[in-house]
Design a protein around this motif. Sequence first.
Motif: not given
Lengths: 171, 502
Positions: A125, A143, A147, A151, B395, B398, B402
């Motif tokens: 990320f 951040v 994230v 997940i 973001y 990103g 993912l």
Amino acid sequence: MNTETVDRPAHGAGGGLRGRGGLVIPLIMALVSTYVVIGIAMMEVPPDTTFPGPKFFPTILAVAGYLLAALLTLHYLRNPDEKADQTEYRTYSDWTAFAWVVGGLVVFILLLDLLGWIVAGGLLFWCVTRAFGSSRPAFDISVALLVSSAIYLIFGVGLGLPLPSGILGGL
Amino acid sequence: MEQLNLLLEGFSGALSPMNLLWVLIGCLIGTAVGVLPGLGSSMAVALLLPMTFALDPTAAFILFAGVYFGGLFGDSTMGILMNTPGQASAIATTIEGHAMAKAGRAPQALAVAAIGAFIGGMAASVVVVFLAPTLADLSANFGPAEFFALSLLAFGAISSVVADSVVKGLTALALGLIVATVGIDAISGAERLTAGSMNLFDGISLVVVAVGMLALGEILHVVTRIRRDPKPEQLGASGDRAYLSKSEIKEAIPAWGRGTAIGLPFGVIPVGGAEVPTFLAYDVERRIDRRRKVPVFGRGALRGVAAPEAAGNSTTGMAMGALLALGLPVSATAAIMLAAFRQYGLQPGPLLFDNSPELVWALLASFFIAMIVLLIINLPFAHLWAKLLLVPPPYLYGSIVLFCVLGVYATGLSRFDLLLFLAIGCLGFAMRRYDVPVAPLLIGMVLGPLAETSMRDALLGSNGDYAIFVSGPIPLVLYALLLIVVGLKARQVLVGRARRDV
């Protein structure tokens, strides 16, 4: 698959190759067709197979593939890439940004089992945020971990997907 | 009216609280990816594919349908406000829609677009309800020769229409067909193109290809441009609600009708989705406009927004019908949905209507619900959706990357799949960079096995006599259609060349 070559398309070399990057497409097509030909040659067909056997369709595809590669070469030689000449930058595409994303993915794939989903995912990320020109690298780390942990919690813990826990699993 | 009874039963299935929730989620996701430039419903469906295996099939397809339609509602919003169409099907709408926004009529343009999409989708859903069972009955008579002709039509149409050059379309198609042959041959059991690797015995997973091609390929394309291209500016999207005056509605009605009529037939012709019909609808309106005393095209014409939107959604609706009744995918999104059906052990086509009526009719009923939900969340709130652009791109992308690796990893739990995914993503990037369309690759991969098996079955049945392929009315009709499509493309290319020479 023989697609690794697309990581390094001919670009920005100046001179003869300028605007000829499109030739990477016929190159891929020819490489893939060659892979098919090798595959057909090495294929072990069960003895009781009647016509048309498993080689029939791939043979057509390989022939078509070489033909298309030739036609594509002609096309891209006739129509050089205009975009490459109009850009004010040294290369049309932003290869630094490209490398951040692809590099992030390579590191992620290599280290996933070792680092575990949360750390490897966070790293991926973070690499993508660098690629997209984020101006706050330190803040992005938090951040990124947020994230990837979210997940992990939703899909790993909540839905039971076996995401690797890696080094954090031993703690 | 057997269909109406079945549809009513479908509504009772679709109106269960859980299914309603899936419709809503699908519509929200669809609108969101439609609004965001660079994302599209095909990418969203590809990313959702691995996540939906936990759901029952009805819920999964209701979700997909919401995403598919939602993408078409949302994509015009950004096109109108910022001149950045969310996906290819919104480009035609953007031309006049953005001109309207510049003239301070953004709310009207958004409203006309949303209502147009609603009308097109509703009309298509009605047609599908009455036509799909007939189509399914027709295709029940299909043998190997017919299925081979059908897949050839799909291949020919998709590769000649979506690209500027047929060679590029065929290249993508050939790559897709080659990917589909990897693995154990279903008929003879021979191991094909695996290079002896265990990882390839079961073939290459469509999730890996779809997510790599559609999501990672697009992200790599975006990332190489994001710091180079000038940023679009948002136009005065005032928070006003969109009220259309009576005269405006009167003006738009014929365009909505014409757009819907143009879009419907394209749902069963595999030309890569809604892009072609939206441009046709735009073109028709422009020609009609030229005959008026005071042509308004170019300065923000209402009809230039109304017709393409109606055409786009009527095509999508019909495409769902063609997918259910014939098993024929007309776009990348539909190809992924076809693969999803197979993952559940369902085969779209005539048997689906007999074997799983509750699924089919609940899905068809959910189209109507999705249209209403989409109208509600798009008509008054278009300017709220525009706020999605406030999410910082680093973001947003990103998180998408993912989700890509999560989806790919979840399907096989293998690092080999991840490497393949990366390679395919790079291929997808190279294809986008040099204008090779990606839709034929996915259609080729999904329909490849059908084409190959039906070709070999036909030849096995006829003892190797190639005359089997033209021995029946249905294949001949399908080949005639193919000739027409290719002929039209050839004419377009020749006319284009002649114009350039003058």
